[in-house]
Design an enzyme around this catalytic site. Structure first.
Site, PDB file in Angstrom:
ATOM      1  N   LYS A 168       0.827  -1.212   0.000  1.00  0.00           N
ATOM      2  CA  LYS A 168       0.000   0.000   0.000  1.00  0.00           C
ATOM      3  C   LYS A 168       0.858   1.258   0.000  1.00  0.00           C
ATOM      4  CE  LYS A 168      -3.958  -2.277   2.105  1.00  0.00           C
ATOM      5  NZ  LYS A 168      -4.827  -2.430   3.284  1.00  0.00           N
ATOM      6  N   LYS A 212      -9.159 -12.834  -8.571  1.00  0.00           N
ATOM      7  CA  LYS A 212     -10.385 -13.007  -7.808  1.00  0.00           C
ATOM      8  C   LYS A 212     -11.231 -11.742  -7.874  1.00  0.00           C
ATOM      9  CE  LYS A 212      -8.723 -11.489  -3.251  1.00  0.00           C
ATOM     10  NZ  LYS A 212      -8.599 -11.858  -1.830  1.00  0.00           N
ATOM     11  N   LYS A 243     -13.254  -5.294  -5.200  1.00  0.00           N
ATOM     12  CA  LYS A 243     -13.739  -3.941  -5.493  1.00  0.00           C
ATOM     13  C   LYS A 243     -12.711  -3.139  -6.279  1.00  0.00           C
ATOM     14  CE  LYS A 243     -16.247  -4.012  -1.128  1.00  0.00           C
ATOM     15  NZ  LYS A 243     -16.297  -3.468   0.234  1.00  0.00           N
TER      16      LYS A 243
END
Length: 356
Positions: free
Chosen positions: A118, A220, A223
Site C-alpha cells: 500500500k 479473484k 472492489k
C-alpha cells in the site's frame, strides 16, 4: 453479553463500498449458516476506522457504513443471533489501540507485506523496490504514507483482542496480520505476567476454500479490480456485466484444456447453478459445441436467483433508518460491555489507575 461456553468468532469488513459475490460466497453465506447453528458467539462489525487509512470522503464513509450493515442484514445476518456493530461505536477500541501500540515495534509493522504494497501504491514507488523504508523517508512532501496505514495491524489486533475472540476468519492476505495479533497478545501477556488476551486462530469453515473469480478473465473478484457483481446490482446491470465477461476463442479440438477465463465462468457456475447445468456446458466445451453467449445467459439467470431476493431486502432495509439504528445501538451495547471490561483489565495491569 458473552454466551457462556461458546467460542467467540469475530469478523469485520472495511467500509469501502458495497458487498459483492466474493464477499457473499467467501464469507457472508457461511456466517449465516454459522449463526444458525447456534454453536458460536458471533460478532460482525463494520470497520469504519480502518477505512480512514485511505482518507475517504466523510459523506461517502457514512453512506458506506449504512450500505454494509444493510447488506449484512439482507444477506441473512440476524441481530438476535449475532452481534452486529460499527467499529467506531466502541470507543474502547481507540484507547486500547493507543495502549497496545506501546508494545509494538515500528520495524515489525514496516515489514508487513500489506504495508509495503500500500505504501508503494501511495507513493508511486516501483513494486520491485527493496528498501521501502528509505523510500518513504526520502519521498516528496506532497506524497505521504499516514501512520494509520503503518499501524493498521495494531488496530486489527485490538478489534480481536478487546473482544477476547478465539477465532477470526481471514483470507490468505490477512494471515500475516493474524499472526501479528497472536504475537502482540503473547508479548503483552508475558510483559505483565497475565493471561489477559487469548491467542486467536484462523476460523476453518471446513471443506475447500472458496475463491470467487472476477469477470475480467483472471484473479479473484474484488472492489479495487472493477470486476465485481454486487449484491445490489439491478437485473439489467448484472446481465450486462456477465455478458461482457472475458472468454476466449473457443476450443479448437475435443477435450482441449479449459482456459483460465472460461474456467472462471465454470467456477461461478459451480457456486450458482445446478450440477446438471454445469455439466451440460462442460460437456459442450469438451466436444467443441459450446456457445459462450448461451453459457453467459444461463449464468446470469442463476446468479440473479440468488442476488435479486437479497437486493429486494436491501432496498427495504435501507429505507428503514429506525430499524438500522436499533440494530446498531443493540450491537454497540453488547460489544462495548465486553470491550469495556477488557480495557479495564488492561489499564489495571499497565498501572493506569485513578487516584480519586
Amino acid at each position: 453479553m458473552k454466551e457462556e461456553g461458546k467460542e467467540i468468532v469475530l469478523s469485520g469488513i472495511r467500509a469501502t463500498g458495497n458487498l459483492h459475490l466474493g464477499n457473499y460466497f467467501g464469507a457472508l453465506s457461511k456466517f449465516v449458516r454459522m449463526q444458525d447453528s447456534d454453536v458460536y458467539d458471533n460478532m460482525f462489525f463494520i470497520a469504519d476506522l480502518h477505512a480512514l487509512t485511505t482518507a475517504p470522503d466523510p459523506k461517502l464513509l457514512h453512506e458506506n457504513v449504512k450500505n454494509i450493515v444493510t447488506e449484512y442484514l439482507a444477506a441473512g445476518l440476524d441481530p438476535e443471533k449475532s452481534t452486529i456493530f460499527v467499529q467506531s461505536d466502541v470507543p474502547e477500541v481507540s484507547e486500547l489501540y493507543l495502549l497496545l501500540n506501546m508494545h509494538v515495534g515500528i520495524g515489525e509493522l514496516m515489514r508487513t507485506a500489506s504495508f509495503k504494497d500500500k505504501a508503494r501504491k501511495a507513493l508511486g514507488i516501483r513494486s520491485d523496490s527493496d528498501n521501502i523504508e528509505s523510500e518513504i523517508i526520502g519521498t516528496d512532501s506532497n506524497k505521504r504514507v499516514n501512520a494509520g496505514l503503518l499501524t493498521y495491524p495494531t488496530l486489527m489486533a485490538v478489534d480481536i483482542l478487546i473482544q477476547k475472540a478465539h477465532k477470526v476468519p481471514v483470507g490468505k492476505d490477512q494471515e500475516q496480520h493474524l499472526e501479528l495479533t497472536r504475537r502482540f497478545a503473547r508479548r503483552f501477556n508475558s510483559f505483565y505476567g497475565v493471561e489477559l488476551f487469548p491467542e486467536p486462530t484462523n476460523f476453518d469453515f471446513g471443506g475447500k476454500p472458496v475463491k470467487v473469480p472476477g469477470l475480467d478473465g483472471s484473479g479473484k473478484m474484488g472492489k479495487s479490480e472493477g470486476n465485481c457483481i454486487y449484491l445490489i446490482d439491478e437485473e439489467k446491470v448484472l446481465r450486462k456485466k456477465v455478458m461482457r465477461a472475458v472468454t476466449d476463442e473457443g476450443p479448437k479440438e475435443p477435450n482441449s484444456p479449459v482456459s483460465e477465463p472460461v474456467q472462471n465462468l465454470f467456477t461461478l457456475m459451480e457456486l450458482t447453478s445446478a450440477p446438471d447445468v454445469l455439466q451440460h456446458f462442460k460437456d459442450a466445451y469438451a466436444d467443441c459445441s459450446i456457445r459462450y453467449g448461451d453459457l453467459k445467459k444461463q449464468l446470469a439467470e442463476d446468479i440473479l436467483k440468488i442476488t435479486l431476493p437479497i437486493r429486494e431486502r436491501i432496498l427495504d432495509i435501507r429505507n428503514d433508518d429506525a430499524y438500522i439504528g436499533r440494530v446498531l445501538r443493540q450491537g454497540a451495547e453488547r460489544a462495548r460491555e465486553r470491550a469495556a471490561a477488557t480495557l479495564r483489565e488492561a489499564r489495571e495491569v499497565m498501572g493506569i489507575r485513578k487516584f480519586y
